[in-house]
Write an enzyme that holds these catalytic residues in place. Sequence first.
Site, PDB file in Angstrom:
ATOM      1  N   ARG A  10      17.243  59.507  40.433  1.00 22.35           N
ATOM      2  CA  ARG A  10      18.414  60.349  40.146  1.00 22.35           C
ATOM      3  C   ARG A  10      19.648  59.479  40.007  1.00 22.35           C
ATOM      4  O   ARG A  10      19.908  58.606  40.835  1.00 22.35           O
ATOM      5  CB  ARG A  10      18.629  61.374  41.255  1.00 22.35           C
ATOM      6  CG  ARG A  10      19.975  62.080  41.185  1.00 22.35           C
ATOM      7  CD  ARG A  10      20.008  63.320  42.039  1.00 22.35           C
ATOM      8  NE  ARG A  10      19.272  64.399  41.387  1.00 22.35           N
ATOM      9  CZ  ARG A  10      18.756  65.440  42.034  1.00 22.35           C
ATOM     10  NH1 ARG A  10      18.867  65.520  43.339  1.00 22.35           N
ATOM     11  NH2 ARG A  10      18.121  66.380  41.370  1.00 22.35           N
ATOM     12  N   ILE A  11      20.405  59.703  38.964  1.00 18.67           N
ATOM     13  CA  ILE A  11      21.649  58.978  38.732  1.00 18.67           C
ATOM     14  C   ILE A  11      22.789  59.826  39.269  1.00 18.67           C
ATOM     15  O   ILE A  11      23.052  60.927  38.773  1.00 18.67           O
ATOM     16  CB  ILE A  11      21.838  58.685  37.225  1.00 18.67           C
ATOM     17  CG1 ILE A  11      20.663  57.844  36.699  1.00 18.67           C
ATOM     18  CG2 ILE A  11      23.158  57.970  36.991  1.00 18.67           C
ATOM     19  CD1 ILE A  11      20.482  56.515  37.385  1.00 18.67           C
ATOM     20  N   LEU A  12      23.479  59.330  40.266  1.00 26.52           N
ATOM     21  CA  LEU A  12      24.550  60.104  40.891  1.00 26.52           C
ATOM     22  C   LEU A  12      25.825  60.107  40.071  1.00 26.52           C
ATOM     23  O   LEU A  12      26.618  61.056  40.144  1.00 26.52           O
ATOM     24  CB  LEU A  12      24.838  59.556  42.288  1.00 26.52           C
ATOM     25  CG  LEU A  12      23.669  59.546  43.276  1.00 26.52           C
ATOM     26  CD1 LEU A  12      24.158  59.162  44.666  1.00 26.52           C
ATOM     27  CD2 LEU A  12      22.956  60.887  43.308  1.00 26.52           C
ATOM     28  N   ASN A  13      26.063  59.041  39.324  1.00 22.58           N
ATOM     29  CA  ASN A  13      27.241  58.957  38.460  1.00 22.58           C
ATOM     30  C   ASN A  13      26.858  58.090  37.275  1.00 22.58           C
ATOM     31  O   ASN A  13      26.637  56.886  37.416  1.00 22.58           O
ATOM     32  CB  ASN A  13      28.426  58.354  39.220  1.00 22.58           C
ATOM     33  CG  ASN A  13      29.702  58.293  38.397  1.00 22.58           C
ATOM     34  OD1 ASN A  13      29.700  57.884  37.243  1.00 22.58           O
ATOM     35  ND2 ASN A  13      30.811  58.687  38.998  1.00 22.58           N
ATOM     36  N   GLN A  59      26.969  49.263  36.451  1.00 23.44           N
ATOM     37  CA  GLN A  59      26.152  48.340  37.222  1.00 23.44           C
ATOM     38  C   GLN A  59      25.129  47.626  36.342  1.00 23.44           C
ATOM     39  O   GLN A  59      24.906  46.419  36.482  1.00 23.44           O
ATOM     40  CB  GLN A  59      25.438  49.093  38.341  1.00 23.44           C
ATOM     41  CG  GLN A  59      26.319  49.419  39.519  1.00 23.44           C
ATOM     42  CD  GLN A  59      26.772  48.151  40.227  1.00 23.44           C
ATOM     43  OE1 GLN A  59      25.991  47.453  40.838  1.00 23.44           O
ATOM     44  NE2 GLN A  59      28.047  47.856  40.125  1.00 23.44           N
ATOM     45  N   GLU A 112      20.577  45.645  41.181  1.00 22.91           N
ATOM     46  CA  GLU A 112      19.933  44.403  40.769  1.00 22.91           C
ATOM     47  C   GLU A 112      19.039  44.539  39.550  1.00 22.91           C
ATOM     48  O   GLU A 112      18.802  43.562  38.837  1.00 22.91           O
ATOM     49  CB  GLU A 112      19.132  43.840  41.942  1.00 22.91           C
ATOM     50  CG  GLU A 112      19.966  42.965  42.833  1.00 22.91           C
ATOM     51  CD  GLU A 112      19.936  43.385  44.298  1.00 22.91           C
ATOM     52  OE1 GLU A 112      20.121  42.508  45.137  1.00 22.91           O
ATOM     53  OE2 GLU A 112      19.750  44.566  44.605  1.00 22.91           O
TER      54      GLU A 112
END
Length: 734
Positions: free
Chosen positions: A625-628, A635, A701
Amino acid sequence: MTIIERTALGASIDRVDGRQKVSGRAQYSSDVTYPGLVHAALVRSTIAAGRITGIDASRAEAAPGVVAVVTPDNAPRVERGPDGLWSQPPPPLQQRTIVHHGQYVALVVADTAEQAAAAARLVDVAYERAEAVLDLDDPRAVTVENPFGSDQTRGDSAAGLAAADVIVDAGYTTPDETNNPMGLFATVAAWDGDRLTVHDATQWPDATRATLAAAFGVPERDVRVLAPFVGGGFGAGLRVWPHVVLTAMAARAVGRPVKLVLTRPQMFTGIGHRTATVQRVRIGARRDGTLTAIEHHSVQTGAVDDDNLPEPVTAVSAVGYACPNVTTRDSLRRLNIPVPSSMRGPGDAQGHFALECALDELAYSLGIDPLELRLRNHADEHPQLRLPWSSKALRECYERGAERFGWWDRDPTPHSTRRGDTLVGYGMAGVSFFWFQQPCDARATIDREGRAFVRSAATDIGTGTYTVMTQLSAERLGLRVDQVRMGLGDTELPTAPPQGGSSMTASLGSAIHAAAGNLVQAFLDLVADDIASPLRGLAAADVVAVDGRLQRRDDPSISESYGQMLERHDRTDLTADGSAAPATPEELGLAPAGPFAARFAEVHVDADLGRIRVARLVSVVDAGRILNAKTARSQIIGGAVGGIGMALLEDTVTDPATGRIANATFGDYLIPVNADVPDLDVTFVGEPDRFNPVGVKGVGEIGLVGVAPAIANAVFHATGRRIRDLPLTLDKLL
């Protein structure tokens, strides 16, 4: 495990701390000041091995503004940090032995930073030199086998190689590389009796507190560490480096607050670096591309007096592909070099370079497309645990990336595509990053105005933790993002793990998830016997948090605001704590999955000069899940830029005669600038992960891992020349 519903999550909101940073109101450790504060400067060794035979500090002590000079002759006794905090370097100024060039041998304290730096140059140090061990091939280097306990064996790799139709047997090297965050590391220490307050550029405040408490023999409760903002880290701030202990030592000695800001050259010797590696990969396969065996052995650099952090280079080869016979082995050789440490994508960055280049070589040897080879050997389950992954969308990463890149439209023949004097090459790599999650605590409070304060000792090193945790808190508590305040980077807050290993979002997110759920329950407990409350007698499963209210799940018309509940019970606020620890594979029947990705690179190589440019880089990432979406994409972009540096530019050069780092400035250590960075295409795929309640996997990373081999493979496709040593420089092509 229940996955939370999405509302505030996923939105590409701007960073909640952005205005503070661009306006200069964000206070980094180098900005901190106190009344009566004095400044410290370091004196560093000019030899790489030997011992100090004498120190004359008289000229420095007589210099203008000097308050004190601390040397091994007068330094107080300090102890090493406790076990269990990874490994801490030996405490400074406790011995006269020199183990690397640039080692701290004295500290000068003066009224101004300029006076301290000038006086530090006046400290005369006499040495008895010893012959330094500086090369991985030096037979005098002490070798440590399986230093991390990570060596793995599956099946019989010798038999698998014997059964192979085609074998690739190749060696690969990666150099020492230095973290180089933008912000210079700084520490400010102030004592009040036996109570110590430290402002530090750390990625792990709780470890700094524990180490300093042990060093000076005071209770941890009497040490406070603050790091609300950190000017980048990339792993350099995961350990408590000697300059931190020295600053606290000096502050105690002079009875005044002390500030120490490292110079850029000191950043090269004092806060770790990515280890150099020499790797050998042997891969066998049948004619149809089915892997029969993988053997991967790595030797990496280590310091002579330090137990290095776990950084197994070969671990990816044990889990990356469905191969029945695998042997991975890591070794470490102790050299007279500054202590290595984690750097973005530790271990996996180097290991993927060797493995993914070897797979590319195998694909060309078999006459099979490099992407098709990876698809045929995709690990549908965890190869070692024999369990289904908690999530894995690597196939989708391959397919979507190939489509966006136009992979299938290229001419696969090496040295076949040319545009004038430019050779064009296309390369790819499959990518995975290890799963890592740690126990974490958080605390959440809501006041009568319906505002929340959520906090933990965790740091934000520029990755967007403040923002995504604010979004997560708003989601769980049914509030707007602007109604949530996040507190981070203070050891007086609930305990948190390090900001490293791409683990913070899962670790802290799970703790906040728990704290918010407990806070909702606390409100229901508050009104459990309240005849005036429409929520009387309800359980947490019966309600949802929406618009600052708790409402019945089956009847939204029945609700009450947080403020109403608090006011009626004469409470100004209500607080709840939450803790989260990672589950085990046995508990869930799943193999924990880190992030996955596919990289596709286009390079342009000057046919006459050998100059390499990256023209395009496509990254398709499965990060749960991508929160933002905005901060996550940022990133990946930042990591990809670091990957370009790893591939083409970065190399920390040690003078073989003296052990001195020869390029310890931004003028000499090459890092990517705007002209080196092409259009970076980023796409996210996949579903929420099942190994934590938030459904996330790290993105810190995975953005870097795999970039270097994709570029190296593209260079081979462009030129027909296989370069197995990083960085890929033009002299290796000419």
